[in-house]
Scaffold this motif. Structure first.
Motif, short mmCIF file in Angstrom:
data_model
loop_
_atom_site.label_atom_id
_atom_site.label_comp_id
_atom_site.label_asym_id
_atom_site.label_seq_id
_atom_site.Cartn_x
_atom_site.Cartn_y
_atom_site.Cartn_z
N ARG A 203 0.83 -1.21 0.00
CA ARG A 203 0.00 0.00 0.00
C ARG A 203 0.86 1.26 0.00
O ARG A 203 0.56 2.26 0.66
CB ARG A 203 -0.97 0.00 1.19
CG ARG A 203 -1.94 -1.18 1.19
CD ARG A 203 -2.99 -1.04 2.26
NE ARG A 203 -3.80 -2.24 2.37
CZ ARG A 203 -4.87 -2.52 1.62
NH1 ARG A 203 -5.25 -1.66 0.70
NH2 ARG A 203 -5.54 -3.64 1.80
N ARG A 288 3.50 -13.73 4.84
CA ARG A 288 3.14 -13.41 6.23
C ARG A 288 3.19 -11.91 6.48
O ARG A 288 2.29 -11.34 7.12
CB ARG A 288 4.11 -14.13 7.18
CG ARG A 288 3.89 -13.83 8.65
CD ARG A 288 4.69 -14.78 9.52
NE ARG A 288 6.10 -14.78 9.19
CZ ARG A 288 6.99 -13.89 9.65
NH1 ARG A 288 6.58 -12.92 10.45
NH2 ARG A 288 8.26 -13.95 9.32
N THR A 290 2.97 -9.43 4.28
CA THR A 290 2.13 -8.59 3.42
C THR A 290 0.66 -8.98 3.45
O THR A 290 -0.13 -8.44 2.68
CB THR A 290 2.63 -8.64 1.96
OG1 THR A 290 2.55 -9.99 1.47
CG2 THR A 290 4.06 -8.16 1.86
N GLN A 291 0.26 -9.89 4.34
CA GLN A 291 -1.12 -10.38 4.32
C GLN A 291 -2.14 -9.26 4.56
O GLN A 291 -3.27 -9.34 4.09
CB GLN A 291 -1.30 -11.49 5.35
CG GLN A 291 -1.01 -11.09 6.78
CD GLN A 291 -1.11 -12.27 7.73
OE1 GLN A 291 -1.74 -13.29 7.41
NE2 GLN A 291 -0.51 -12.16 8.90
N ASP A 292 -1.74 -8.21 5.27
CA ASP A 292 -2.66 -7.10 5.52
C ASP A 292 -2.53 -5.99 4.48
O ASP A 292 -3.22 -4.97 4.58
CB ASP A 292 -2.42 -6.50 6.91
CG ASP A 292 -2.76 -7.49 8.02
OD1 ASP A 292 -3.67 -8.31 7.82
OD2 ASP A 292 -2.10 -7.44 9.08
N ALA A 293 -1.61 -6.18 3.51
CA ALA A 293 -1.38 -5.14 2.51
C ALA A 293 -1.82 -5.57 1.11
O ALA A 293 -1.57 -4.89 0.14
CB ALA A 293 0.11 -4.76 2.47
N GLU A 295 -4.13 -5.78 -1.82
CA GLU A 295 -5.25 -4.95 -2.26
C GLU A 295 -6.25 -5.74 -3.09
O GLU A 295 -7.45 -5.49 -3.05
CB GLU A 295 -4.72 -3.77 -3.07
CG GLU A 295 -5.78 -2.74 -3.38
CD GLU A 295 -5.16 -1.43 -3.85
OE1 GLU A 295 -5.91 -0.60 -4.40
OE2 GLU A 295 -3.95 -1.24 -3.66
N ARG A 297 -7.63 -9.46 -3.74
CA ARG A 297 -7.64 -10.82 -3.21
C ARG A 297 -8.83 -11.58 -3.79
O ARG A 297 -9.98 -11.13 -3.66
CB ARG A 297 -7.73 -10.79 -1.69
CG ARG A 297 -7.42 -12.12 -1.02
CD ARG A 297 -7.79 -12.05 0.46
NE ARG A 297 -7.12 -10.98 1.16
CZ ARG A 297 -5.92 -11.09 1.73
NH1 ARG A 297 -5.26 -12.22 1.65
NH2 ARG A 297 -5.39 -10.06 2.37
#
Length: 303
Positions: A203, A288, A290-293, A295, A297
């Motif tokens: 991001r 692991r 970048t799982q929250d980054a 965009e 999915r």
């Protein structure tokens, strides 16, 4: 010729593609530039090469913005788009024109065409090239000025196995010549093969900037076999280690360094028979972190 991003920011309207991004890419090693789709990698590389203007911050190559160097092709070469050429021109014509406008000896054209394996195709119309041939053509263009810095976006795309091996050897060889090499790719196995450092963004913001060993060993686990695994676990626990017994005198240890295990074992009179590093692969660590980054999915298919 280091690359420096200093609080680099690029916004498109209300969307921030790159946000206060700072890192340094140094000569002598291949640096992998990683991130999920939409992370801002291509925008960052365009900013480094002066193809976009930053909203804030600075992008520097060898201490200056790329466009301010009097002979930019001698400073840095870039491959950001495989469709950078006029389809009716041949590689030789394209490269000779660039050489003329940048005061590069025309003999350099044949040198780079041979280097990338396009000597026999140098007079063919480039519009008929396969993706792999276009990638080689792009690399020839990036190398034309014999630059000290290379910025490459997905250079492995379209290459066959022989071409991938050739490119690995080329990039590591350039780094061995103390050049600065920044490579973005989604092919984790190739980055793991050639990169000594990795920069990861998500991001538009920095997630990690580390050596490959530091990155893949983040949270590493040691599998230890010892004469008294329970006693070793108790002693390591006092140092903050986390130990998981596995039976047969074996345990998994995290939270301490390798040398700590040997030191504690000696102090306790415990024989250590084997220590195996249970490192993470580059792909596992990347996923692991970048799982929250991510965009974009896809949904999991049911049924």
């Amino acid at each position: 010729m280091a690359i420096q991003a200093e609080e680099l920011t690029k916004s498109f309207g209300s969307t921030s593609a790159v946000r206060e991004l700072s890192f340094t890419v140094r000569p002598g090693v291949v640096t992998g530039f990683l991130g999920p789709n939409g992370a801002g990698k291509s925008t960052t590389m365009r900013l480094l090469l002066g193809l976009d203007r930053p909203t804030a911050g600075r992008a520097l190559i060898d201490g200056e913005p790329f466009a301010e160097h009097p002979a930019p092709m001698r400073v840095a070469g870039g491959l950001l788009d495989s469709d950078f050429f006029h389809p009716w021109r041949s590689p030789r014509t394209h490269l000779r024109a660039l050489a003329h406008t940048h005061s590069i000896p025309v003999g350099r054209v044949d040198e780079v065409l041979e280097l990338v394996g396009l000597s026999d195709a140098g007079r063919r119309r480039a519009g008929g090239f396969s993706l792999g041939m276009r990638q080689r053509f792009g690399l020839a263009t990036a190398l034309l000025g014999d630059p000290g810095t290379l910025v490459l976006d997905e250079p492995f795309n379209g290459l066959d196995p022989e071409g991938i091996r050739w490119l690995r050897d080329l990039l590591t060889g350039l780094a061995d010549e103390d050049r600065t090499v920044l490579v973005s790719s989604h092919l984790m196995a190739e980055i793991a093969e050639i990169a000594e450092r990795v920069i990861v963004i998500g991001r538009g913001a920095l997630i990690a900037d580390a050596s490959m060993n530091e990155f893949t060993n983040d949270g590493r686990v040691f599998r230890v076999t010892a004469s008294d695994s329970a006693g070793l676990a108790r002693a390591l626990g006092q140092l903050g280690g986390e130990c998981t017994p596995l039976g047969n005198r074996t345990l998994d240890v995290s939270g301490v360094e390798r040398n700590d295990i040997d030191l504690v074992a000696r102090e306790q009179g415990i024989d250590v028979y084997e220590v195996l590093t249970q490192g993470h692969s580059l792909e596992e660590t990347f996923m692991r972190l970048t799982q929250d980054a991510v965009e974009y999915r896809g949904a999991t298919r049911k049924g």
